[in-house]
Motif scaffolding. Sequence first.
Motif, PDB file in Angstrom:
ATOM      1  N   LEU A  25       0.653  -1.254   0.065  1.00 27.78           N
ATOM      2  CA  LEU A  25       0.077  -0.010   0.174  1.00 27.78           C
ATOM      3  C   LEU A  25       0.822   1.347   0.064  1.00 27.78           C
ATOM      4  CD1 LEU A  25      -2.889  -1.049   2.544  1.00 27.78           C
ATOM      5  CD2 LEU A  25      -3.015  -0.780   0.012  1.00 27.78           C
ATOM      6  N   SER A  26       1.950   1.113   0.609  1.00 27.67           N
ATOM      7  CA  SER A  26       3.130   2.142   0.680  1.00 27.67           C
ATOM      8  C   SER A  26       2.922   2.950  -0.811  1.00 27.67           C
ATOM      9  CB  SER A  26       4.213   2.021   0.918  1.00 27.67           C
ATOM     10  OG  SER A  26       4.993   1.146   0.336  1.00 27.67           O
ATOM     11  N   ALA A  27       2.982   2.103  -1.944  1.00 19.11           N
ATOM     12  CA  ALA A  27       3.207   2.484  -3.517  1.00 19.11           C
ATOM     13  C   ALA A  27       2.174   3.552  -3.958  1.00 19.11           C
ATOM     14  CB  ALA A  27       3.154   1.187  -4.294  1.00 19.11           C
ATOM     15  N   ILE A  28       0.821   3.190  -3.028  1.00 18.10           N
ATOM     16  CA  ILE A  28      -0.386   4.062  -3.637  1.00 18.10           C
ATOM     17  C   ILE A  28      -0.766   4.970  -2.500  1.00 18.10           C
ATOM     18  CG2 ILE A  28      -1.310   2.217  -5.269  1.00 18.10           C
ATOM     19  CD1 ILE A  28      -3.364   1.809  -3.131  1.00 18.10           C
ATOM     20  N   SER A  29      -0.070   5.228  -1.342  1.00 16.83           N
ATOM     21  CA  SER A  29      -0.435   6.058  -0.546  1.00 16.83           C
ATOM     22  C   SER A  29       0.378   7.211  -0.504  1.00 16.83           C
ATOM     23  CB  SER A  29      -0.437   5.502   0.879  1.00 16.83           C
ATOM     24  OG  SER A  29       1.066   5.629   1.449  1.00 16.83           O
ATOM     25  N   GLY A  66      -9.705   5.222  -1.056  1.00 20.10           N
ATOM     26  CA  GLY A  66      -9.787   6.045  -2.320  1.00 20.10           C
ATOM     27  C   GLY A  66      -8.374   6.418  -2.810  1.00 20.10           C
ATOM     28  N   ALA A  67      -8.099   7.732  -2.820  1.00 21.03           N
ATOM     29  CA  ALA A  67      -6.701   7.749  -3.352  1.00 21.03           C
ATOM     30  C   ALA A  67      -5.457   7.887  -2.099  1.00 21.03           C
ATOM     31  CB  ALA A  67      -6.589   9.415  -3.800  1.00 21.03           C
ATOM     32  N   CYS A  68      -6.205   7.473  -0.939  1.00 24.15           N
ATOM     33  CA  CYS A  68      -5.207   7.349   0.352  1.00 24.15           C
ATOM     34  C   CYS A  68      -4.417   8.773   0.454  1.00 24.15           C
ATOM     35  CB  CYS A  68      -4.255   6.324   0.243  1.00 24.15           C
ATOM     36  SG  CYS A  68      -4.784   4.666  -0.264  1.00 24.15           S
ATOM     37  N   SER A  69      -5.353   9.816   0.287  1.00 25.17           N
ATOM     38  CA  SER A  69      -4.616  11.183   0.459  1.00 25.17           C
ATOM     39  C   SER A  69      -5.029  11.536   1.896  1.00 25.17           C
ATOM     40  CB  SER A  69      -5.112  12.349  -0.463  1.00 25.17           C
ATOM     41  OG  SER A  69      -6.638  12.443  -0.354  1.00 25.17           O
ATOM     42  N   ASN A  70      -5.778  11.000   2.636  1.00 24.54           N
ATOM     43  CA  ASN A  70      -6.054  11.084   4.189  1.00 24.54           C
ATOM     44  C   ASN A  70      -5.878  10.023   5.036  1.00 24.54           C
ATOM     45  OD1 ASN A  70      -7.152  13.383   5.954  1.00 24.54           O
ATOM     46  ND2 ASN A  70      -8.901  12.375   6.306  1.00 24.54           N
ATOM     47  N   LEU A  71      -5.117   8.914   4.707  1.00 25.52           N
ATOM     48  CA  LEU A  71      -5.017   7.763   5.635  1.00 25.52           C
ATOM     49  C   LEU A  71      -3.257   7.678   5.728  1.00 25.52           C
ATOM     50  CD1 LEU A  71      -6.769   4.892   3.502  1.00 25.52           C
ATOM     51  CD2 LEU A  71      -7.680   6.433   5.162  1.00 25.52           C
ATOM     52  N   LEU A  72      -3.274   7.459   7.021  1.00 30.15           N
ATOM     53  CA  LEU A  72      -1.981   6.893   7.333  1.00 30.15           C
ATOM     54  C   LEU A  72      -1.814   5.657   7.891  1.00 30.15           C
ATOM     55  CD1 LEU A  72       1.063   7.391   8.631  1.00 30.15           C
ATOM     56  CD2 LEU A  72      -0.322   8.352  10.767  1.00 30.15           C
ATOM     57  N   ILE A  73      -1.346   4.895   7.039  1.00 29.83           N
ATOM     58  CA  ILE A  73      -1.650   3.454   6.882  1.00 29.83           C
ATOM     59  C   ILE A  73      -0.307   2.644   7.753  1.00 29.83           C
ATOM     60  CG2 ILE A  73      -1.456   1.216   5.591  1.00 29.83           C
ATOM     61  CD1 ILE A  73      -2.699   3.021   3.222  1.00 29.83           C
ATOM     62  N   ARG A  74      -0.749   2.152   8.912  1.00 29.88           N
ATOM     63  CA  ARG A  74       0.417   1.712   9.654  1.00 29.88           C
ATOM     64  C   ARG A  74       1.279   0.601   9.188  1.00 29.88           C
ATOM     65  NH1 ARG A  74      -3.614   1.771  14.670  1.00 29.88           N
ATOM     66  NH2 ARG A  74      -3.074   3.810  15.887  1.00 29.88           N
ATOM     67  N   ASP A  75       2.626   0.405   9.645  1.00 26.74           N
ATOM     68  CA  ASP A  75       3.545  -0.567   9.215  1.00 26.74           C
ATOM     69  C   ASP A  75       2.991  -1.931   8.928  1.00 26.74           C
ATOM     70  OD1 ASP A  75       5.266   1.934   8.593  1.00 26.74           O
ATOM     71  OD2 ASP A  75       5.682   1.779  10.954  1.00 26.74           O
TER      72      ASP A  75
END
Length: 313
Positions: A25-29, A66-75
Amino acid sequence: MNKMCSLIADHLPRTKGTIMESYRLSAISWLKVGGPAEFFFKPYDFNDLQSFLRELDSSIPINVLGACSNLLIRDGGIPGVSIKLGKSFGKIEFGTDLITVGASMPAPKVAILASNRGFDLTFLRTIPGTIGGVIKMNAGCYGRYVSDHLETVNVIERNGRISKFTKEDLKLSYRSSTLQSNCVVTSATFRPDKKAPEVLRIEMDEAVNYRASIQPTSELSCGSAFKNPSGFSSRGKNDKDTRSSAWKLIDDAGLRGITLGKAKVSEKHPNFLINMGGATASELEDLGEKIRETVFKLHGVHLEWEIKVVGKR
Ligand SMILES: Cc1cc2nc3c(=O)[nH]c(=O)nc-3n(C[C@H](O)[C@H](O)[C@H](O)COP(=O)(O)OP(=O)(O)OC[C@H]3O[C@@H](n4cnc5c(N)ncnc54)[C@H](O)[C@@H]3O)c2cc1C
């Protein structure tokens, strides 16, 4: 494949779409951090999404991206199935007064296409989310919000049921809505004001330039990290009211520019958390928590995350 993964894999419904395991997911966040989605699902079309949700075992969690523009996805990544809508959910239709837009369409693109027809959704020009994301967040800027123009929202619920909600049903307020986290917005209808296209184009150019002058738009961030404690009203009170702005509280606490590993509080706008390159999600989250703690000690104000922190640490 670990035991849990293989258990889920055995229970995934058949689909014409794409399912990937351990998707990075780091690729798209927008923050370029975060562990993998246990399973990442891109539905082929509306019917495919509906049947997938209807048949997916109710014990398997879903998470909509969505576009992951408001997401902090944990490690540690996101368990269960992360769903991302593709191009088949990206159509736009114009009526005389109404516009219906697919949930995967980027908000800035909607603003531009609408302006060509004289519809004013210019406030979406500088918000880098999708239509699904801006509805969930009731996104907005400079005094205008999704709730000012939204009419209805089409969703598929977790059990595959198709529903239509009005904006009143969703109780849209400052950066929030009551839309259930396991519902997928598929499209929405807006009733924008009308203006001459050339006027709208100028307004959008001004908004892009203004934002670049006050925010670190070329760095890796998720926009404002915390909600303004002053709150907002969809009619009238605008975001320039700094009496109780998050950035001002952070700045007054002396936190502008501080770092933790490769995470940084922006020099340009202290309510922005920046990945300077190579930050982990934990560094960004811990820096955010340090801000909350310090602001509370100094000002007695509890800052609330605007960014959604998701997944496992
Ligand atoms: C540089 C920058 C500037 C920004 N400026 C602003 C601003 O001015 N105003 C503002 O409000 N925000 C701003 N943001 C934050 C962000 O763009 C918005 O919150 C946007 O609404 C998020 O949309 P998204 O598609 O990226 O959603 P995501 O970040 O992917 O997800 C956000 C939430 O929406 C949900 N969601 C996404 N799509 C769907 C769907 N189809 N169905 C159901 N739920 C869904 C997710 O589950 C999650 O809960 C900014 C971000 C950046 C990086």
